[in-house]
Design a protein around this motif. Structure first.
Motif, PDB file in Angstrom:
ATOM      1  N   LEU A  45     -19.963 -21.917   6.786  1.00 38.87           N
ATOM      2  CA  LEU A  45     -19.943 -20.749   6.161  1.00 38.87           C
ATOM      3  C   LEU A  45     -19.879 -20.956   4.534  1.00 38.87           C
ATOM      4  CD1 LEU A  45     -18.135 -18.273   8.401  1.00 38.87           C
ATOM      5  CD2 LEU A  45     -20.518 -18.440   7.727  1.00 38.87           C
ATOM      6  N   LYS A  46     -18.936 -21.690   4.293  1.00 36.27           N
ATOM      7  CA  LYS A  46     -18.463 -21.992   2.900  1.00 36.27           C
ATOM      8  C   LYS A  46     -19.594 -23.025   2.011  1.00 36.27           C
ATOM      9  CE  LYS A  46     -15.196 -21.136   1.138  1.00 36.27           C
ATOM     10  NZ  LYS A  46     -14.811 -20.082   0.166  1.00 36.27           N
ATOM     11  N   GLY A  47     -20.406 -23.442   2.867  1.00 35.17           N
ATOM     12  CA  GLY A  47     -21.422 -24.724   2.366  1.00 35.17           C
ATOM     13  C   GLY A  47     -20.619 -25.732   2.290  1.00 35.17           C
ATOM     14  N   ASP A  48     -19.622 -26.168   2.600  1.00 37.00           N
ATOM     15  CA  ASP A  48     -18.961 -27.359   2.288  1.00 37.00           C
ATOM     16  C   ASP A  48     -19.550 -28.817   2.969  1.00 37.00           C
ATOM     17  OD1 ASP A  48     -16.846 -26.120   0.941  1.00 37.00           O
ATOM     18  OD2 ASP A  48     -15.487 -26.070   2.442  1.00 37.00           O
ATOM     19  N   ARG A  49     -19.565 -29.840   2.405  1.00 37.76           N
ATOM     20  CA  ARG A  49     -20.154 -30.908   2.970  1.00 37.76           C
ATOM     21  C   ARG A  49     -19.308 -31.541   4.301  1.00 37.76           C
ATOM     22  NH1 ARG A  49     -19.816 -36.603   2.003  1.00 37.76           N
ATOM     23  NH2 ARG A  49     -18.290 -36.014   0.246  1.00 37.76           N
ATOM     24  N   THR A  50     -19.892 -31.567   5.304  1.00 35.33           N
ATOM     25  CA  THR A  50     -19.479 -31.886   6.750  1.00 35.33           C
ATOM     26  C   THR A  50     -19.673 -33.285   7.046  1.00 35.33           C
ATOM     27  OG1 THR A  50     -21.012 -30.651   7.975  1.00 35.33           O
ATOM     28  CG2 THR A  50     -18.956 -29.429   7.095  1.00 35.33           C
ATOM     29  N   GLY A  51     -20.154 -34.217   6.199  1.00 31.33           N
ATOM     30  CA  GLY A  51     -20.701 -35.613   6.910  1.00 31.33           C
ATOM     31  C   GLY A  51     -19.437 -36.424   7.336  1.00 31.33           C
TER      32      GLY A  51
END
Length: 377
Positions: free
Chosen positions: A357-363
């Motif tokens: 939702l926040k558009g944070d990178r999750t790699g």
């Protein structure tokens, strides 16, 4: 008498007036004829006085600096001419405690200097708990001090008798010794050795106090600790020191305070500092917590989005100002945020959804990797 007057006094040519005076006083004591019986001491003493006579006056010193002995040959003669207070100081120092010497001596009665004597002040060290220092209150103390003997009313004499006038000083409390020397007559005044300056001698001593007129008593007393005291605060309790002598007033009791450390609170002036730890979710969402203060449990508002090391203030929950208890400092609370070292599968999924939702990178190197590590733990 010719010579280098600076060398005679052992000072440099740039020495100021005080240095010259100190050097003169030191050497004059050493070579005074009544002190130093060695051959040549008297001549040396005259040289010292001549040197000081010339160098102590700016005008004669300037002439000596410019023309030497020839410039000051008319500036008086060696001896005891106009040395002002320094020469008087030398003889005062020399004859203080004088008990013998050349010339005749005459012991005379002196005026009585002693009268009512104030009692000694006493010191007591008192440790307080943290909250006792903050709010003050009453404390009960036990002290040992001297009180006037009730049996003899402080006279030191057995009831029915009274002290007698000292025959040595005639009741004056002092003796004078007039001493004649080659340099004049001097009088020394000292405390009478027989009566120790009281002017009286006790023949029949009081059985209770042994003639002292005072006795040591253990006493209980209550004192008021004002709110806001700190380490090193000194309180004066009037008239609770040792009793005075010969009708003199008692001394005072001085209470020096030390404050114990508290495991939760730290004090800085009138402010109190403490810490509170919250979860990262409480920091994000905000909350209300119950925190401990010196007044007891109090509700604290954690605003939404609180960052680590944020300082939150509870106004007027600190230490009262000494002497003005209605004015208080603040309670400052430092916020620490606890980051979990392990999360459940459900928590991980929710956090991943939040990250999307926040558009944070999750790699692997971002939030996903971080949460994966937490999950594996």
């Amino acid at each position: 008498m010719a010579g280098d007057y600076y060398e005679i006094l052992g000072v440099s040519r740039s020495a100021d007036k005080e240095e010259i005076k100190r050097a003169y006083r030191r050497l004059a004591r050493k070579y005074h004829p009544d002190v130093n019986k060695e051959s040549g001491a008297e001549d040396r003493f005259k040289e010292i006085n001549r040197a000081y006579e010339v160098l102590s006056e700016p005008e004669t010193r300037a002439r000596f600096d410019r023309f030497g002995e020839a410039g000051v040959s008319g500036a008086g003669a060696p001896g005891f001419q106009d040395f002002g207070d320094s020469f008087a100081d030398i003889f005062e120092s020399f004859f203080q405690g004088f008990q013998g010497g050349p010339g005749g001596q005459q012991q005379q009665q002196g005026r009585r200097r002693s009268g009512p004597v104030r009692g000694d002040d006493l010191r007591l060290d008192l440790r307080l708990e943290f909250r006792e220092a903050v709010f003050g209150g009453e404390k009960e103390l036990r002290i040992k001090h001297l009180e006037t003997c009730e049996t003899c009313s402080g006279t030191g004499a057995k009831p029915g008798t009274r002290p007698q006038t000292c025959s040595t000083c005639g009741g004056g409390g002092q003796v004078r010794r007039a001493t004649r020397t080659p340099f004049g007559s001097f009088t020394q005044v000292s405390v009478c050795p027989t009566c120790n300056g009281t002017g009286q001698v006790i023949e029949d001593k009081c059985d209770t106090c042994g003639g002292r007129g005072q006795k040591e008593v253990m006493k209980k007393l209550k004192i008021t600790i004002p709110a806001g005291v700190d380490n090193g605060t000194r309180l004066r309790v009037s008239n609770e020191g040792d009793a005075g002598k010969l009708g003199g007033p008692p001394g005072d009791l001085y209470v020096f305070l030390a404050v114990s450390e508290d495991p939760v609170f730290k004090r800085e002036g009138t402010n109190i500092n403490s810490e509170v730890t919250i979860s990262y979710l409480q920091a994000i969402l905000g909350c209300r917590l119950e925190v401990e203060t010196v007044d007891g449990p109090t509700e604290l508002l954690i605003p939404t989005g609180t960052q680590a090391n944020t300082v939150l203030t509870l106004e007027k929950k600190g230490v009262p100002r000494l002497g003005n208890p209605v004015s208080r400092g603040d309670h400052l609370i430092v916020v620490s945020i606890e980051i979990p070292t392990k999360v459940t599968t459900e928590e991980r999924e929710l956090l991943m959804q939040l990250a999307k939702l926040k558009g944070d990178r999750t790699g692997k190197g971002g939030l996903e990797g971080f949460l994966g590590n937490l999950f594996q733990k």
